[in-house]
Design a protein around this motif. Structure first.
Motif, PDB file in Angstrom:
ATOM      1  N   SER A 187      -4.791  -4.752  -3.051  1.00 49.85           N
ATOM      2  CA  SER A 187      -4.821  -5.348  -1.709  1.00 49.85           C
ATOM      3  C   SER A 187      -5.497  -4.455  -0.671  1.00 49.85           C
ATOM      4  O   SER A 187      -5.265  -4.616   0.522  1.00 49.85           O
ATOM      5  CB  SER A 187      -3.391  -5.719  -1.274  1.00 49.85           C
ATOM      6  N   GLY A 188      -6.306  -3.524  -1.128  1.00 57.17           N
ATOM      7  CA  GLY A 188      -7.111  -2.755  -0.177  1.00 57.17           C
ATOM      8  C   GLY A 188      -6.409  -1.515   0.335  1.00 57.17           C
ATOM      9  O   GLY A 188      -5.191  -1.394   0.290  1.00 57.17           O
ATOM     10  N   TRP A 189      -7.203  -0.582   0.842  1.00 53.44           N
ATOM     11  CA  TRP A 189      -6.717   0.709   1.302  1.00 53.44           C
ATOM     12  C   TRP A 189      -6.038   0.569   2.659  1.00 53.44           C
ATOM     13  O   TRP A 189      -6.608  -0.017   3.567  1.00 53.44           O
ATOM     14  CB  TRP A 189      -7.898   1.669   1.392  1.00 53.44           C
ATOM     15  N   ASP A 190      -4.808   1.067   2.771  1.00 45.92           N
ATOM     16  CA  ASP A 190      -4.134   1.072   4.068  1.00 45.92           C
ATOM     17  C   ASP A 190      -3.261   2.309   4.107  1.00 45.92           C
ATOM     18  O   ASP A 190      -2.220   2.361   3.465  1.00 45.92           O
ATOM     19  CB  ASP A 190      -3.289  -0.208   4.222  1.00 45.92           C
ATOM     20  N   ARG A 191      -3.709   3.319   4.861  1.00 45.92           N
ATOM     21  CA  ARG A 191      -2.959   4.569   4.811  1.00 45.92           C
ATOM     22  C   ARG A 191      -1.633   4.470   5.543  1.00 45.92           C
ATOM     23  O   ARG A 191      -0.773   5.320   5.418  1.00 45.92           O
ATOM     24  CB  ARG A 191      -3.799   5.735   5.357  1.00 45.92           C
ATOM     25  N   ASN A 192      -1.428   3.383   6.298  1.00 42.88           N
ATOM     26  CA  ASN A 192      -0.146   3.200   6.982  1.00 42.88           C
ATOM     27  C   ASN A 192       0.833   2.346   6.176  1.00 42.88           C
ATOM     28  O   ASN A 192       1.912   2.033   6.663  1.00 42.88           O
ATOM     29  CB  ASN A 192      -0.366   2.555   8.352  1.00 42.88           C
ATOM     30  N   ARG A 193       0.426   1.959   4.976  1.00 37.75           N
ATOM     31  CA  ARG A 193       1.319   1.117   4.178  1.00 37.75           C
ATOM     32  C   ARG A 193       2.585   1.909   3.828  1.00 37.75           C
ATOM     33  O   ARG A 193       2.521   2.972   3.239  1.00 37.75           O
ATOM     34  CB  ARG A 193       0.627   0.685   2.889  1.00 37.75           C
TER      35      ARG A 193
ATOM     36  N   SER B 165      -3.240  -0.304  -3.723  1.00 38.14           N
ATOM     37  CA  SER B 165      -4.473  -0.143  -2.953  1.00 38.14           C
ATOM     38  C   SER B 165      -5.639  -0.835  -3.647  1.00 38.14           C
ATOM     39  O   SER B 165      -6.509  -1.416  -2.996  1.00 38.14           O
ATOM     40  CB  SER B 165      -4.796   1.341  -2.754  1.00 38.14           C
ATOM     41  N   LEU B 166      -5.672  -0.770  -4.982  1.00 38.42           N
ATOM     42  CA  LEU B 166      -6.750  -1.425  -5.726  1.00 38.42           C
ATOM     43  C   LEU B 166      -6.665  -2.932  -5.560  1.00 38.42           C
ATOM     44  O   LEU B 166      -7.678  -3.619  -5.474  1.00 38.42           O
ATOM     45  CB  LEU B 166      -6.660  -1.077  -7.214  1.00 38.42           C
TER      46      LEU B 166
ATOM     47  N   TRP C 165       0.981   3.491  -5.599  1.00 43.53           N
ATOM     48  CA  TRP C 165       0.152   3.432  -4.390  1.00 43.53           C
ATOM     49  C   TRP C 165      -1.283   3.050  -4.758  1.00 43.53           C
ATOM     50  O   TRP C 165      -1.896   2.177  -4.139  1.00 43.53           O
ATOM     51  CB  TRP C 165       0.184   4.798  -3.691  1.00 43.53           C
ATOM     52  N   ALA C 166      -1.803   3.716  -5.797  1.00 43.13           N
ATOM     53  CA  ALA C 166      -3.173   3.438  -6.239  1.00 43.13           C
ATOM     54  C   ALA C 166      -3.280   1.996  -6.719  1.00 43.13           C
ATOM     55  O   ALA C 166      -4.251   1.295  -6.399  1.00 43.13           O
ATOM     56  CB  ALA C 166      -3.567   4.408  -7.346  1.00 43.13           C
TER      57      ALA C 166
END
Ligand SMILES: [Zn+2]
Length: 255
Positions: A217-223, A214-215, A210-211
């Motif tokens: 393609s950006g933070w998306d808490r719904n991913r 996120s690093l 996840w990290a």
């Protein structure tokens, strides 16, 4: 580990892996897994038997279809390689009954992991197959039923509590009921201690991946991120590590 047994069983496992590829591709598309014969998904040309040698054909053809030269997914040789390793390791290390059990269960779990990774779903027929294999193993005393019962408590309750807490705090269900079914199967198989270890390792892997995503393609808490592949990989690693660990402890006690 006995290498003389490893090589032929690796080859056999790779051939089984070739069939697993067919199931992984066709089952989520509701196609028959027996008919028609293997064909290129692009140009539909049937694949001749001499071009259908696990891993080898992919390498010789450099990952391209012999007819239309379109790219063949790298997943095919990887699934064949993993299945080969599962069968080779099992039969060269475990006693024959246990080896057969782990090879077959491992193959079914590999299909589940791959399909869930691609489609975020676990076909019921696969859960039922895996469950049947584990129940058979309990019946044959390959898996201890006491461990199995305690394992189910861990494998179902911990994910259910996590799901409940996540739902109450975010109003979203992070895991599906397929994951609970999988927790049931893996709990029965692994028993309570290995199941806890597998859940912890899986969570750690998910956080790392996840990290990483996120690093990049950006933070998306719904991913959405499927949990089954991580749980299955962790379970198999914990199972294999448990085998060597008990060997290690026995070695200390005997010397
Ligand atoms: Zn083709």
């Amino acid at each position: 580990m006995d290498w003389i047994i490893f090589y032929p069983l690796f080859v056999m496992g790779a051939i089984v892996g070739s069939f697993l590829n067919v199931v992984i591709y066709r089952l989520p598309r509701n196609e028959s897994i027996i008919h028609p014969r293997s064909h290129c998904p692009q140009c539909k040309a049937p694949i001749q038997w001499y071009r259908n040698i696990p891993i080898v054909s992919y390498l010789i053809q450099r990952g391209k279809c012999a007819e239309c030269k379109s790219q063949i997914s790298w997943q095919y040789p990887i699934v064949e390689l993993i299945t080969g390793l599962i069968w080779g390791w099992s039969f060269s290390t475990l006693d024959p009954q246990l080896a057969l059990f782990f090879s077959i269960l491992g193959s079914v779990l590999l299909i589940i992991a791959w399909i869930d990774g691609q489609h975020m779903l676990i076909p019921l027929v696969l859960s039922v197959t895996a469950l049947t294999i584990v129940i058979l193993a309990i019946g044959l005393n390959i898996v201890s039923w006491r461990n199995a019962l305690l394992g189910v408590l861990v494998g179902v309750c911990i994910p259910a509590i996590v799901m409940g807490v996540m739902y109450l705090s975010t109003k979203r269900i992070g895991m599906g009921f397929g994951d609970l079914q999988l927790g049931l199967i893996l709990g029965l198989w692994l028993g309570p201690f290995k199941m806890v270890a597998a859940l912890l390792l899986a969570s750690l892997l998910v956080i790392i991946v996840w990290a990483g995503i996120s690093l990049r393609s950006g933070w998306d808490r719904n991913r959405p991120l499927p949990f089954a592949p991580y749980l299955i990989v962790s379970s198999c690693l914990v199972y294999i590590a448990g085998y060597y660990q008990s060997d290690f402890i026995a070695g200390i006690l005997l010397t």
